[in-house]
Design an enzyme around this catalytic site. Structure first.
Site, PDB file in Angstrom:
ATOM      1  N   SER A  44       0.827  -1.201   0.000  1.00  0.00           N
ATOM      2  CA  SER A  44       0.000   0.000   0.000  1.00  0.00           C
ATOM      3  C   SER A  44       0.868   1.261   0.000  1.00  0.00           C
ATOM      4  O   SER A  44       1.594   1.505  -0.965  1.00  0.00           O
ATOM      5  CB  SER A  44      -0.972  -0.044   1.190  1.00  0.00           C
ATOM      6  OG  SER A  44      -2.024   0.875   1.025  1.00  0.00           O
ATOM      7  N   ASP A 195      -5.745  -3.788  -1.862  1.00  0.00           N
ATOM      8  CA  ASP A 195      -4.668  -3.439  -0.931  1.00  0.00           C
ATOM      9  C   ASP A 195      -4.159  -4.666  -0.174  1.00  0.00           C
ATOM     10  O   ASP A 195      -4.923  -5.382   0.472  1.00  0.00           O
ATOM     11  CB  ASP A 195      -5.237  -2.415   0.054  1.00  0.00           C
ATOM     12  CG  ASP A 195      -4.197  -1.745   0.924  1.00  0.00           C
ATOM     13  OD1 ASP A 195      -3.240  -2.415   1.343  1.00  0.00           O
ATOM     14  OD2 ASP A 195      -4.363  -0.546   1.202  1.00  0.00           O
TER      15      ASP A 195
END
Length: 312
Positions: A44, A195
């Site tokens: 991320s 993510d």
């Protein structure tokens, strides 16, 4: 076993600012330039930083970016495009409800998240600006990896790792940053990715003993037991996010250590978190959070090195 890995976990806008301060302190105290690591793995916001580091951007330049003094126009443009701390209203359908039956914790809840409608073009522009455009090209750093989560299979995938799917840097970065319910998932070869933080804050266990003997882990969303953001918001953040992510990271570190790897976790303390706040996507707080991090991170890094028996 030989080699060094720098693993950077998820953390949004504010966590990313703290990571830059921690990298600066780590370089100052050990002489380690993350660009020289054999493996650079990010999840991320960590993938965002790996994109820059893996393209040759140094820590001092990342510090300048956070301070608003970067001379590199790509860095100035990227930080100016930081997304709002409030996501646009997502849309149905849900990502993968079947995950509720096959997974637990955040990974299971990810399946119940609606599809995010945030604009991920700022991440694509970063990848393009770093010279990593389409066609399956990767970063100049051959050990750069970005972790995303396959919402249908429940698997974590490290793009850039040997044997991993062939993707462009833009695809990998957008997938690793695709916060469920916030940013849109990314389809790659019939698989749907979000993510990587949905399943693990840093995925330390994906760095094998063959990859690296020494692993530095910088994870803003994990902390030692009892360390959390002060206040009511911090209690909520700790219960819903920090505590389960910390437990998962601790298990992964034990797995790596059982393989004979030396793992040095660098995690924010209450003192660090006091300056960061409970909302790690709060764009308006980034400058103040970074200033606070530059004051607190040196102590946090020094203590982490000492506990791990690494001289600073």
């Amino acid at each position: 076993m030989t080699g060094t890995a720098v693993v950077i976990g998820c953390g949004g806008t504010i966590g990313g600012a703290w990571v830059v301060a921690a990298l600066h302190a780590l370089a100052d105290q050990t002489g380690l330039d993350p660009r020289d690591a054999d493996v650079l793995q990010g999840t991320s916001a960590g993938a965002e930083l790996v994109t820059m580091l893996g393209s040759g951007i140094g820590v001092d330049e990342l510090v300048a970016m956070q301070r608003g003094t970067a001379t590199d126009s790509r860095l100035r443009a990227h930080v100016a495009a930081t997304p709002s701390g409030i996501p646009p209203v997502p849309r149905l359908p849900l990502l993968a409800p079947a995950l509720l039956r096959r997974r637990s914790g955040h990974a299971a809840l990810t399946g119940m998240a609606p599809t995010g409608r945030g604009d991920a073009s700022w991440l694509q522009r970063l990848a393009d600006g770093m010279g990593a455009t389409g066609g399956g090209e990767w970063l100049p750093h051959g050990g750069a990896r970005m972790v995303a989560y396959d919402v249908r299979s429940g698997d974590r995938v490290a793009f850039g790792a040997p044997g991993g799917p062939t993707v462009s840097v833009g695809e990998a970065l957008r997938a690793s940053w695709a916060i469920p319910g916030w940013m849109p998932p990314v389809a790659v070869d019939g698989r749907l990715f979000v993510d990587g933080g949905a399943a693990s804050t840093a995925s330390v266990d994906l760095v094998s003993a063959a990859d690296a003997h020494t692993v530095y882990v910088i994870a803003p969303m994990a902390s030692a037991v009892g360390e959390r953001v002060p206040g009511v918001g911090g209690a909520v953040e700790d219960r819903l996010l920090r505590r389960p992510m910390s437990a998962g990271l601790a298990a992964e570190i034990e797995t790596a250590r059982a393989r004979g790897q030396t793992v040095i976790p660098i995690l924010p303390t209450t003192q660090d978190l006091r300056g960061l706040g409970a909302n790690f996507m709060r764009r308006s707080h980034r400058v103040d959070a970074f200033g606070s991090s530059m004051r607190t991170a040196p102590h946090t890094v020094r203590a982490a090195l000492s506990r791990s028996g690494v001289g600073a």
